[in-house]
Design an enzyme around this catalytic site. Structure first.
Site, PDB file in Angstrom:
ATOM      1  N   HIS A 295     -13.398  -0.571  -6.421  1.00  0.00           N
ATOM      2  CA  HIS A 295     -14.740   0.350  -6.575  1.00  0.00           C
ATOM      3  C   HIS A 295     -14.261   1.505  -6.374  1.00  0.00           C
ATOM      4  CE1 HIS A 295     -15.620   0.519  -1.926  1.00  0.00           C
ATOM      5  NE2 HIS A 295     -14.422   0.336  -2.077  1.00  0.00           N
TER       6      HIS A 295
ATOM      7  N   ASP B 101       0.826  -1.211   0.040  1.00  0.00           N
ATOM      8  CA  ASP B 101      -0.224  -0.010  -0.027  1.00  0.00           C
ATOM      9  C   ASP B 101       0.921   1.236  -0.053  1.00  0.00           C
ATOM     10  OD1 ASP B 101      -2.207   1.898   0.334  1.00  0.00           O
ATOM     11  OD2 ASP B 101      -3.368   0.208   1.377  1.00  0.00           O
TER      12      ASP B 101
ATOM     13  N   GLY C 273       4.455   1.809  -1.989  1.00  0.00           N
ATOM     14  CA  GLY C 273       4.262   2.202  -3.377  1.00  0.00           C
ATOM     15  C   GLY C 273       3.081   2.300  -3.726  1.00  0.00           C
TER      16      GLY C 273
ATOM     17  N   PHE D 293       0.109   1.324  -6.829  1.00  0.00           N
ATOM     18  CA  PHE D 293      -0.256   0.182  -7.590  1.00  0.00           C
ATOM     19  C   PHE D 293      -0.886   0.565  -8.897  1.00  0.00           C
ATOM     20  CE2 PHE D 293      -4.329   0.464  -4.772  1.00  0.00           C
ATOM     21  CZ  PHE D 293      -5.177   1.754  -5.303  1.00  0.00           C
TER      22      PHE D 293
END
Length: 335
Positions: free
Chosen positions: A245, A199, A225, A227
């Site tokens: 979502h 994360d 980091g 994504f």
């Protein structure tokens, strides 16, 4: 019938009053203070630093909708709903209640009409930046949000483990895994499994503490980091819980493509999301969808919509399993 319809609609119109009352009770830690038994409103006021008469008015209102129970002499106890507001509840909602009433979230929802008229995030319209950027520079708000996400993950662990057999994997990567509550639960239930928690750096700051509490820190690597850029390689199962979502279609596809680049041909992608239900059903997913719109300019999706995203990103959906009452675990394989 007309009287019932009027009463029901009035309750829905005034729902924000109940929401904010629960938020205040959560912020005051009322459920934790009642965990050992009933207390009077005066005792609770002293313990929580509240105005006695006003706290009584708050608690009697919440008792009228079943959150607490009022007995003689202004004494209150927990109901089954109130138990969920305890910080140590197996199905904790205290963190979420403490988050949703924060002024920045409350104000964004006050501009729902802007989102409906334009399709834009009301939060960005009000603040000129994304909610992620907003929280990253406000440690207190970031901590409140992370606590809510950690509590939500803790409440979902049992259902997710029941829905998916993780014993067939050797290495699970939790992408966007927050402080590591879900991954810690998965590793604790599968002693031979290794994990990677991934994360943003400011999110995983307390992850080592969570992993140590579950006795799995020696089997888990923490990586910070984005994504949207590079996702850690080497896992044979990639889990994303309530991640896709949060993003519109283009951003969601970019995340999924980054995950696909990190995966080998025999790895599996496990998307854990609310799935929008058929017409006239499933209010939780559909109001969550509005929350995604207001706060993020994003959306909840149907199973077919998730399948379409996955196909575009290089995956084929293999099926879904219900994980508790609100989430599904959707499995996809690289194509």
């Amino acid at each position: 019938m007309a009287v019932n319809a009027l009463s029901d609609l009035t309750r829905l119109i005034n729902g924000y009053q109940v929401s904010q009352s629960i938020h205040v009770a959560a912020r005051l830690g009322i459920a934790d203070r009642l965990s050992r038994g009933p207390l009077s409103s005066n005792e609770l006021a002293q313990l929580s630093g509240s105005h006695p008469r006003t706290l009584y008015r708050l608690l009697r209102a919440l008792a009228s909708v079943g959150v607490f129970h009022e007995a003689e002499n202004n004494t209150f106890s927990l109901t089954s709903m109130g138990e969920c507001l305890r910080s140590d509840s197996p199905t904790p909602l205290d963190g979420w209640a403490a988050y949703v009433g924060r002024p920045y979230a409350w104000q964004a929802w006050g501009h729902l009409e802007h989102s409906v008229r334009t399709g834009e995030s009301a939060f960005r319209h009000l603040n000129g930046q994304s909610v992620w950027e907003y929280r990253s520079t406000r440690p207190n708000e970031n901590a409140i949000f992370n606590r809510a996400m950690t509590a939500n993950s803790r409440g979902a662990i049992e259902a997710i483990i029941a829905a998916c057999d993780f014993s067939s994997f050797r290495h699970v990567a939790d992408i966007g895994g927050g402080e590591g509550q879900l991954l810690a639960g998965i590793l604790a239930a599968n002693k031979g499994l290794r994990g990677t928690l991934f994360d943003q750096p400011h999110v995983v700051g307390k992850a080592a503490e969570v992993l140590n509490q579950h006795g799995v820190a020696d089997r888990c690597e923490i990586v910070g980091g984005s994504f949207f850029e590079t996702i850690p390689e080497g896992a044979d199962a990639y889990v994303m819980r309530a991640i896709i979502h949060d993003w519109d279609d283009n951003e969601a596809i970019a995340i999924l493509k980054a995950c696909r680049r990190a995966m080998t041909a025999d790895a599996r992608l496990l998307l854990i999301e609310r799935v929008v239900e058929p017409p006239n059903e499933g209010p939780i997913s559909k109001f969550s969808d509005l929350n995604m719109l207001v706060m993020l300019g994003a959306l909840e999706r149907s199973y077919d919509e998730y399948s379409a995203l996955c196909r575009t990103a290089g995956f084929e959906m293999r099926g879904t399993a219900r994980a508790g009452s609100h989430f599904q675990v959707m499995e996809a394989v690289p194509t």
